[in-house]
Design an enzyme around this catalytic site. Sequence first.
Site, PDB file in Angstrom:
ATOM      1  N   LYS B 195       0.863  -1.508  -0.004  1.00 11.57           N
ATOM      2  CA  LYS B 195      -0.175   0.025   0.089  1.00 11.57           C
ATOM      3  C   LYS B 195       0.883   1.187   0.250  1.00 11.57           C
ATOM      4  O   LYS B 195       1.799   1.367   0.261  1.00 11.57           O
ATOM      5  CB  LYS B 195      -1.168   0.512   0.989  1.00 11.57           C
ATOM      6  CG  LYS B 195       0.198   0.027   2.683  1.00 11.57           C
ATOM      7  CD  LYS B 195       0.225   2.088   2.729  1.00 11.57           C
ATOM      8  CE  LYS B 195      -1.215   2.582   2.592  1.00 11.57           C
ATOM      9  NZ  LYS B 195      -0.549   3.731   2.943  1.00 11.57           N
ATOM     10  N   THR B 206       9.954   1.854   2.548  1.00 12.13           N
ATOM     11  CA  THR B 206       8.685   3.153   1.903  1.00 12.13           C
ATOM     12  C   THR B 206       7.648   3.423   1.841  1.00 12.13           C
ATOM     13  O   THR B 206       7.290   3.443   1.731  1.00 12.13           O
ATOM     14  CB  THR B 206       9.399   3.392   0.219  1.00 12.13           C
ATOM     15  OG1 THR B 206      10.255   2.920  -0.029  1.00 12.13           O
ATOM     16  CG2 THR B 206      10.499   5.002  -0.186  1.00 12.13           C
TER      17      THR B 206
END
Lengths: 424, 424
Positions: B195, B206
């Site tokens: 996601k 990240t």
Amino acid sequence: MRKFSSATTLLNKSRFVPTSGSYPQGYNVGAIATGVKKADALDLSVLSSTVPASAAAVFTTNKVFAAPVQVSRDVLSKTGGKDIGAIVMNSGCANAVTGEGGLKDARTMVSQVSHDLGIAPESALVMSTGVIGQRLQIDKITKGITELTSSKLGSSHNHWLECAKGIMTTDTFPKLVSKSFEFDGVKYSMAGLSKGAGMICPNMATLLGFFVTDAPITPSALNKMLKYTVDRSFNCIAVDTDMSTNDTIAAMANGAAGGETITEDHKNFEAFQAEMLAFARELAQLVVRDGEGATKFITLNIKDAATYQDAKQVANSIANSSLFKTAMYGKDANWGRILCATGYSGVDVDPFKISVALSSAAGEVQLLSNGEPVALDEAKAAVILEEEDLNIELSLGTGGGQECQFWTCDLSHEYVTVNGSYRS
Amino acid sequence: MRKFSSATTLLNKSRFVPTSGSYPQGYNVGAIATGVKKADALDLSVLSSTVPASAAAVFTTNKVFAAPVQVSRDVLSKTGGKDIGAIVMNSGCANAVTGEGGLKDARTMVSQVSHDLGIAPESALVMSTGVIGQRLQIDKITKGITELTSSKLGSSHNHWLECAKGIMTTDTFPKLVSKSFEFDGVKYSMAGLSKGAGMICPNMATLLGFFVTDAPITPSALNKMLKYTVDRSFNCIAVDTDMSTNDTIAAMANGAAGGETITEDHKNFEAFQAEMLAFARELAQLVVRDGEGATKFITLNIKDAATYQDAKQVANSIANSSLFKTAMYGKDANWGRILCATGYSGVDVDPFKISVALSSAAGEVQLLSNGEPVALDEAKAAVILEEEDLNIELSLGTGGGQECQFWTCDLSHEYVTVNGSYRS
């Protein structure tokens, strides 16, 4: 999904444009439309000093710097900042990434203005702003310099205002500040102007601008003052994360008002520097006021850092966070994004010692206290966030007591519109 | 002023959602709506391995990291990445900046899922995503874990798709990738999901995501592969400049497919790592495809740098430039902004050796050649820029020959809308 109709209405910024001023003696200024910009917009400005002046400048730290940056550096290097007579500036074309031809064009601007004003050859500074990678229409520029310097320079308020208008790009209003003050019974004045609405980022000279005074200051004292001043004013503002190829802030002091010459050791050096800093902050804040698409003017007070540099680095990180800036635009007290940007600033912070408060003319709310969220009165926060001017106070709780003030704006739909169609 | 009507229309991204998959053996997955998110949206996902698995993870480098990051680190530290049985993930609340209470909640999630699955205590990883600074509604979460693990986990394509949906926040589509490959006659499968639509920034793990395989891999080999892989995939994408408090990418390998155990010295280590890298890049690119408000998918090819790190630093600087990103949104071949961002990247570049080209399925144009602008065919550039997928090739001309691929998206009105009203 929240509606943005009210926020996207551009604010009326005419209140930031002065209707009169107190200008230094011995300077003539003005602007002209050369046809480089469309629709007869003013696009060439000149400041001339009636007597040779001390000058200093700070430039972009971008490795890709524009031709006028190189040429102004050369002028200051050759003259040692002594006996400078003019500044010539154009907008609409940045003369950046234009190769050897661009360097020649920038030198031509300097020699033309020096020739036309009858000052020493190569005794002028040059600045350009606008689109990167296009050559200057140098014939239009040189013709404009001759016409402007021959008959259109003057020292009235209107001349100063036009001079500021001549370097505007996406700016929505001209940025002009002037003031007077007294030392040892002598009245001195200072005036300055700047442009810059995007590509404003700290840790360098951040835009085009200059401030000039009629006080007598040596080149080295002026240079020292300018660096100190810019570090705490133009290097403490952020509109977006970009750093221009052309950023230049220059200062000139022509001594036309008389009085003792200020050297680095003079008793008035620090007091004069303080006047210059207050002045530069006022001018720098106007750049933030006119941040591309800005609907909010945000002051960040970072407190109790271990060092001034730490405080500035945290401020810089918050001021450049797109998520923080869009939250301010959306009037959302999303302080998590403030914490988040503090956390990735590179400063070694302890999250459990951080406190954050939000305030405006409408009141104040504590958001975080020593790392623990404070139950947020959303209704009160909403009222505070309706104001244009917002303050964020963030304490790092290090016990070091160092602090930094920093100014930024929000990130709006209008920013995207302005920058998505800049060359159109 | 250019009109943005077509650009602001959201692209149809359903083509990036798979309709079938090739999933690894020995994993059951699923999601449930606990009521933390509004409107019965899926907000809790679990992956369980039917046999104890090797696990590894990389986490945010943000100093303000969330409670689940701390707790997952602790689990990996205590177990050495051995015998991990599950990953539990929730969306809607990030459990970040929530103090001691938040740490307790994250530990409760781990112990609840471990208990309900009948695996060793504290043998699960935990991830959270959503708003910062609010406590989890832990009762809803624990109830949801029990319900989900007791009857709703499975291994069908639909189970995997729901698992991906359960961790979405501002994502507009679930990000799920699977594939199979063969080594020494044994068929292995790998599946992963992620996601993340904003707060995507490089040089760290990240976002939330995991990839799992049925190959047998030791914890240390898996850890080495994961770090290498993430550095060249998830750390080579940028949506905005922000770095989240919660970023976590985990990998699991349960060996259910059989075959020789892969250690760091095994002959298949590098080949397997290459499979993992290709897989991770595919998954990471989906995050860029779904960048908040993105209308363009941009591949940056930085070539002929002195080092890989230099190339990556230049790419990162360009990918995070708001001015570059708004220009791409506005379909404007404003390559000056590319040069500008290269210049302030911190890498010691020589502007007169830089060349830049722009291409897409519709053609290619050279923009800059060894620092000199190339006369731009604006009509051709306009056709190229109409495409969704764009490529920028920038050569630094150092002779060093090192290169980096990096993926980013544009900055649109929709980005501002999404992030200005996130909590609404």
